[in-house]
Scaffold this motif. Structure first.
Motif, PDB file in Angstrom:
ATOM      1  N   PHE A   1       0.846  -1.300   0.113  1.00  0.00           N
ATOM      2  CA  PHE A   1       0.070   0.213  -0.050  1.00  0.00           C
ATOM      3  C   PHE A   1       0.775   1.350   0.118  1.00  0.00           C
ATOM      4  CE2 PHE A   1      -3.622  -2.228   2.397  1.00  0.00           C
ATOM      5  CZ  PHE A   1      -4.280  -2.894   1.269  1.00  0.00           C
ATOM      6  N   PRO A   2       0.370   2.309  -0.718  1.00  0.00           N
ATOM      7  CA  PRO A   2       1.302   3.543  -0.570  1.00  0.00           C
ATOM      8  C   PRO A   2       0.647   4.124   0.691  1.00  0.00           C
ATOM      9  CG  PRO A   2      -0.785   3.697  -1.992  1.00  0.00           C
ATOM     10  CD  PRO A   2      -0.578   2.307  -1.908  1.00  0.00           C
ATOM     11  N   TRP A   3       1.481   5.125   1.253  1.00  0.00           N
ATOM     12  CA  TRP A   3       1.290   5.695   2.359  1.00  0.00           C
ATOM     13  C   TRP A   3       0.112   6.753   2.076  1.00  0.00           C
ATOM     14  CZ3 TRP A   3       1.805   4.138   7.221  1.00  0.00           C
ATOM     15  CH2 TRP A   3       1.649   5.112   8.322  1.00  0.00           C
ATOM     16  N   PRO A   4      -0.846   6.818   3.093  1.00  0.00           N
ATOM     17  CA  PRO A   4      -1.988   7.700   2.958  1.00  0.00           C
ATOM     18  C   PRO A   4      -1.506   9.345   3.004  1.00  0.00           C
ATOM     19  CG  PRO A   4      -2.367   6.107   4.487  1.00  0.00           C
ATOM     20  CD  PRO A   4      -1.231   5.832   4.371  1.00  0.00           C
ATOM     21  N   LYS A   5      -2.262   9.898   2.372  1.00  0.00           N
ATOM     22  CA  LYS A   5      -1.902  11.542   2.320  1.00  0.00           C
ATOM     23  C   LYS A   5      -3.266  12.307   2.696  1.00  0.00           C
ATOM     24  CE  LYS A   5       1.753  10.917  -1.158  1.00  0.00           C
ATOM     25  NZ  LYS A   5       2.294  11.320  -2.413  1.00  0.00           N
ATOM     26  N   PRO A   6      -3.372  12.488   4.009  1.00  0.00           N
ATOM     27  CA  PRO A   6      -4.674  13.195   4.427  1.00  0.00           C
ATOM     28  C   PRO A   6      -4.481  14.799   4.118  1.00  0.00           C
ATOM     29  CG  PRO A   6      -3.134  12.652   6.325  1.00  0.00           C
ATOM     30  CD  PRO A   6      -2.567  11.989   5.043  1.00  0.00           C
ATOM     31  N   ASP A   7      -5.404  15.311   4.268  1.00  0.00           N
ATOM     32  CA  ASP A   7      -5.643  16.906   4.087  1.00  0.00           C
ATOM     33  C   ASP A   7      -4.965  17.384   5.370  1.00  0.00           C
ATOM     34  OD1 ASP A   7      -5.998  19.505   3.914  1.00  0.00           O
ATOM     35  OD2 ASP A   7      -8.218  19.248   3.515  1.00  0.00           O
ATOM     36  N   ARG A   8      -4.013  18.021   5.620  1.00  0.00           N
ATOM     37  CA  ARG A   8      -3.305  18.490   6.788  1.00  0.00           C
ATOM     38  C   ARG A   8      -4.070  19.698   7.136  1.00  0.00           C
ATOM     39  NH1 ARG A   8      -0.887  14.092   8.649  1.00  0.00           N
ATOM     40  NH2 ARG A   8       0.690  13.322   7.174  1.00  0.00           N
ATOM     41  N   GLU A   9      -5.077  20.308   6.372  1.00  0.00           N
ATOM     42  CA  GLU A   9      -5.622  21.500   6.890  1.00  0.00           C
ATOM     43  C   GLU A   9      -6.784  21.251   7.291  1.00  0.00           C
ATOM     44  OE1 GLU A   9      -3.842  24.387   6.844  1.00  0.00           O
ATOM     45  OE2 GLU A   9      -2.216  23.237   6.079  1.00  0.00           O
TER      46      GLU A   9
ATOM     47  N   LEU B   1      -8.837  13.132  12.480  1.00  0.00           N
ATOM     48  CA  LEU B   1      -9.226  11.574  12.421  1.00  0.00           C
ATOM     49  C   LEU B   1      -9.966  11.303  10.946  1.00  0.00           C
ATOM     50  CD1 LEU B   1      -9.523   8.659  13.418  1.00  0.00           C
ATOM     51  CD2 LEU B   1     -11.428   9.503  14.774  1.00  0.00           C
ATOM     52  N   LEU B   2     -10.915  12.236  10.731  1.00  0.00           N
ATOM     53  CA  LEU B   2     -11.811  12.080   9.459  1.00  0.00           C
ATOM     54  C   LEU B   2     -11.011  12.312   8.214  1.00  0.00           C
ATOM     55  CD1 LEU B   2     -14.945  13.668  10.422  1.00  0.00           C
ATOM     56  CD2 LEU B   2     -14.279  11.302  10.769  1.00  0.00           C
ATOM     57  N   ALA B   3      -9.941  13.058   8.408  1.00  0.00           N
ATOM     58  CA  ALA B   3      -8.893  13.051   7.178  1.00  0.00           C
ATOM     59  C   ALA B   3      -8.101  11.833   6.770  1.00  0.00           C
ATOM     60  CB  ALA B   3      -8.205  14.345   7.492  1.00  0.00           C
ATOM     61  N   ARG B   4      -7.845  11.365   8.059  1.00  0.00           N
ATOM     62  CA  ARG B   4      -7.117  10.165   7.726  1.00  0.00           C
ATOM     63  C   ARG B   4      -7.922   9.198   7.272  1.00  0.00           C
ATOM     64  NH1 ARG B   4      -4.802  11.773  12.835  1.00  0.00           N
ATOM     65  NH2 ARG B   4      -5.992  10.133  14.284  1.00  0.00           N
ATOM     66  N   ALA B   5      -9.218   9.056   7.643  1.00  0.00           N
ATOM     67  CA  ALA B   5     -10.482   7.904   7.194  1.00  0.00           C
ATOM     68  C   ALA B   5     -10.396   8.054   5.768  1.00  0.00           C
ATOM     69  CB  ALA B   5     -11.377   8.090   7.908  1.00  0.00           C
TER      70      ALA B   5
ATOM     71  N   PHE C   1      -7.991   2.195  -0.470  1.00  0.00           N
ATOM     72  CA  PHE C   1      -8.780   1.065  -0.570  1.00  0.00           C
ATOM     73  C   PHE C   1      -9.906   1.180  -1.770  1.00  0.00           C
ATOM     74  CE2 PHE C   1      -8.213   0.697   4.295  1.00  0.00           C
ATOM     75  CZ  PHE C   1      -7.142  -0.253   4.054  1.00  0.00           C
ATOM     76  N   GLY C   2      -9.871   2.360  -2.587  1.00  0.00           N
ATOM     77  CA  GLY C   2     -10.797   2.344  -3.519  1.00  0.00           C
ATOM     78  C   GLY C   2     -12.349   2.626  -3.202  1.00  0.00           C
ATOM     79  N   VAL C   3     -12.320   2.896  -1.956  1.00  0.00           N
ATOM     80  CA  VAL C   3     -13.859   3.506  -1.348  1.00  0.00           C
ATOM     81  C   VAL C   3     -14.438   4.789  -1.420  1.00  0.00           C
ATOM     82  CG1 VAL C   3     -15.038   3.155   0.744  1.00  0.00           C
ATOM     83  CG2 VAL C   3     -13.659   1.241   0.170  1.00  0.00           C
ATOM     84  N   ASP C   4     -15.420   5.040  -1.855  1.00  0.00           N
ATOM     85  CA  ASP C   4     -16.022   6.421  -2.082  1.00  0.00           C
ATOM     86  C   ASP C   4     -16.952   6.435  -1.027  1.00  0.00           C
ATOM     87  OD1 ASP C   4     -16.764   8.760  -2.867  1.00  0.00           O
ATOM     88  OD2 ASP C   4     -18.176   8.216  -4.523  1.00  0.00           O
ATOM     89  N   ALA C   5     -16.604   6.903   0.401  1.00  0.00           N
ATOM     90  CA  ALA C   5     -17.477   7.036   1.377  1.00  0.00           C
ATOM     91  C   ALA C   5     -17.305   8.250   2.022  1.00  0.00           C
ATOM     92  CB  ALA C   5     -17.211   5.758   2.379  1.00  0.00           C
ATOM     93  N   VAL C   6     -18.346   8.555   2.661  1.00  0.00           N
ATOM     94  CA  VAL C   6     -18.208  10.110   3.587  1.00  0.00           C
ATOM     95  C   VAL C   6     -18.125   9.594   5.017  1.00  0.00           C
ATOM     96  CG1 VAL C   6     -19.684  12.242   4.114  1.00  0.00           C
ATOM     97  CG2 VAL C   6     -19.883  11.189   1.879  1.00  0.00           C
ATOM     98  N   PHE C   7     -17.167  10.041   5.577  1.00  0.00           N
ATOM     99  CA  PHE C   7     -16.813   9.755   6.977  1.00  0.00           C
ATOM    100  C   PHE C   7     -17.223  11.003   7.750  1.00  0.00           C
ATOM    101  CE2 PHE C   7     -13.963   7.432   4.316  1.00  0.00           C
ATOM    102  CZ  PHE C   7     -14.209   6.218   4.950  1.00  0.00           C
ATOM    103  N   ALA C   8     -17.847  10.558   8.978  1.00  0.00           N
ATOM    104  CA  ALA C   8     -18.298  11.628  10.141  1.00  0.00           C
ATOM    105  C   ALA C   8     -18.185  11.049  11.421  1.00  0.00           C
ATOM    106  CB  ALA C   8     -19.939  11.729   9.953  1.00  0.00           C
TER     107      ALA C   8
END
Length: 450
Positions: free
Chosen positions: A120-128, A133-137, A144-151
């Motif tokens: 796996f490549p290392w994840p690149k969350p939005d640092r801003e 936590l939700l940015a990491r998700a 993982f190729g998942v188009d999901a909204v996290f809350a």
């Protein structure tokens, strides 16, 4: 420090096996994760201390963030898992463990090692992003190729939202659910400064509470139960919110108290200590084996004023009634207040169970109340967030028992008056959530049942 990859692969294999066992037991049978994991570790004694630490870290991260992780799973896999059928291939479960450790964001070297093993490549969350936590998700979702909204509400089943109390700071509460709780200790020695120094010398970071003199939070990778201070009974592990219940009871030296649902006896020990080891605390429980733990703890600390006996749950009456200056009913409950510590409980509790839970709570409180002397104190407590278990049961009891009235006591965390009831939330002291009510029985004995 770089990981030894060969050793880490062995640790990961063990964590995979443990996670599979825990998921099956938790979702299939509703068994508590801590007991299942403890049993697994006892059966796999080849796992050393560092192995055990990593396994626990990984398994609990998976349970803590399950509400986010489940969105990465195909629908059929999710259905299987949540009915206790764990058919995940080893690489699939490794991927979930990677995601859990990455969301937890504490053991990143381990998460990185799993990612490299899986390609796996290392994840690149939005640092801003405001909620990291939700940015990491979200970053994991892209991998993982998942188009999901996290809350943040994903950290709980949807049905729970309608049962949370008014006044709860939802954002702070959910942030606490996403974080590991600290370890709180209750010191039971007059030489508290010496104990703090000993704990620090053992390699722990120790923080004393500003209001509760005997409460300290500790962090550090030290096995508390191997310390001489523990063996000598100088402290007990007891969450800060739990300590508030004993302080609300405020027993006096020489009194006679009943801890009706004592369990392993954490609050029994606190009551006995608050009474300066005088008087008597009688600890009862319908599960007699639980009292074995209390007897061991009382002997270790040398308490002379604790007695234990089994209680069948039937009402105190006749010669057994009106014998105690105070009675504590720490009632069986949903345990929703300790979900930081036991995250599996979020996913195993069902809405329909609350009806049975509140019925039992009312019955236990009603059965224990006649044990209070006229003029004595009755304490009702739960480790629950839900109003129906707390104020709901209390209001029903007071309506049926006019001989009891609420009595004010100071909030142990702030010193402010409570009016007789206190709901502690996790963010009030970086602790569990608890409810406690203090009632006074009127002096005149008017209870017809007696």
């Amino acid at each position: 420090m770089e990981l030894n990859l060969n050793k880490f692969r062995s640790q990961l294999k063990s964590a995979n096996l443990a996670a599979r066992t825990v998921l099956q037991a938790v979702f299939g049978s509703g068994k508590p994760a801590d007991r299942v994991l403890s049993a697994w570790l006892r059966e796999n004694r080849q796992c050393g201390s560092r192995d055990r630490q990593f396994i626990g870290e990984a398994v609990y991260a998976m349970l803590r963030y399950w509400g986010l992780l489940r969105k990465f799973l195909p629908a059929e896999r999710l259905v299987e898992i949540e009915r206790g059928e764990i058919r995940l291939a080893r690489l699939e479960l490794d991927a979930l463990l990677f995601a859990a450790l990455y969301l937890d964001y504490r053991n990143l070297p381990a998460a990185d090692a799993i990612a490299r093993e899986l390609g796996f490549p290392w994840p690149k969350p939005d640092r801003e992003a405001r909620n990291q936590l939700l940015a990491r998700a979200g970053a994991l979702g892209k991998i993982f190729g998942v188009d999901a909204v996290f809350a943040d509400g994903d950290l709980l089943p949807q049905w729970i939202a309608t049962h949370l109390p008014e006044g709860l700071d939802r954002e702070r509460f959910l942030a606490d659910l996403a974080a590991r709780p600290p370890m709180w200790l209750r010191m039971q020695t007059a030489e508290t400064d010496h104990l703090v120094a000993d704990l620090s010398a053992a390699g722990l970071s120790v923080s004393r509470h500003g209001k509760i003199a005997d409460a300290v939070a500790v962090t550090g990778r030290v096995n508390l139960f191997t310390l001489d201070a523990f063996r000598n009974g100088l402290f007990e592990v007891q969450d800060l919110a739990s300590q508030c219940i004993g302080l609300a009871a405020a027993p006096k030296s020489g009194e006679r108290w009943l801890d009706a649902c004592a369990g392993a006896g954490g609050k029994t020990l606190q009551l006995a200590a608050l009474m300066n080891r005088t008087g008597t605390v009688v600890a009862t429980d319908i599960r007699s084996y639980k009292l074995d733990d209390l007897r061991t703890r009382a002997r270790r600390a040398g308490f002379p004023n604790i007695r234990t006996r089994e209680w069948d749950g039937k009402p105190y009456q006749g010669k057994q009634a009106a014998r105690f200056d105070g009675v504590l009913v720490d009632a069986p409950c949903s345990c929703s207040g300790v979900w930081r510590r036991n995250p599996d409980g979020r996913w195993t509790l069902k809405a329909e169970e609350l009806t049975d839970i509140t019925r039992v709570q009312f019955e236990v409180l009603t059965a224990a109340a006649p044990a209070v002397k006229p003029g004595g104190v009755l304490i009702y407590a739960t480790c629950s967030l839900f109003p129906e278990e707390n104020g709901g049961v209390l209001e029903r009891f007071l309506a049926a028992h006019p001989e009891y009235t609420l009595e004010d006591f100071p909030n142990p965390l702030t010193g402010e008056p409570t009016g007789g009831t206190l709901q502690v939330f996790s963010y009030d002291g970086d602790c569990d959530s608890m409810f406690v009510a203090r009632m006074r029985r009127q002096e005149a004995l008017e209870d017809a049942a007696l």
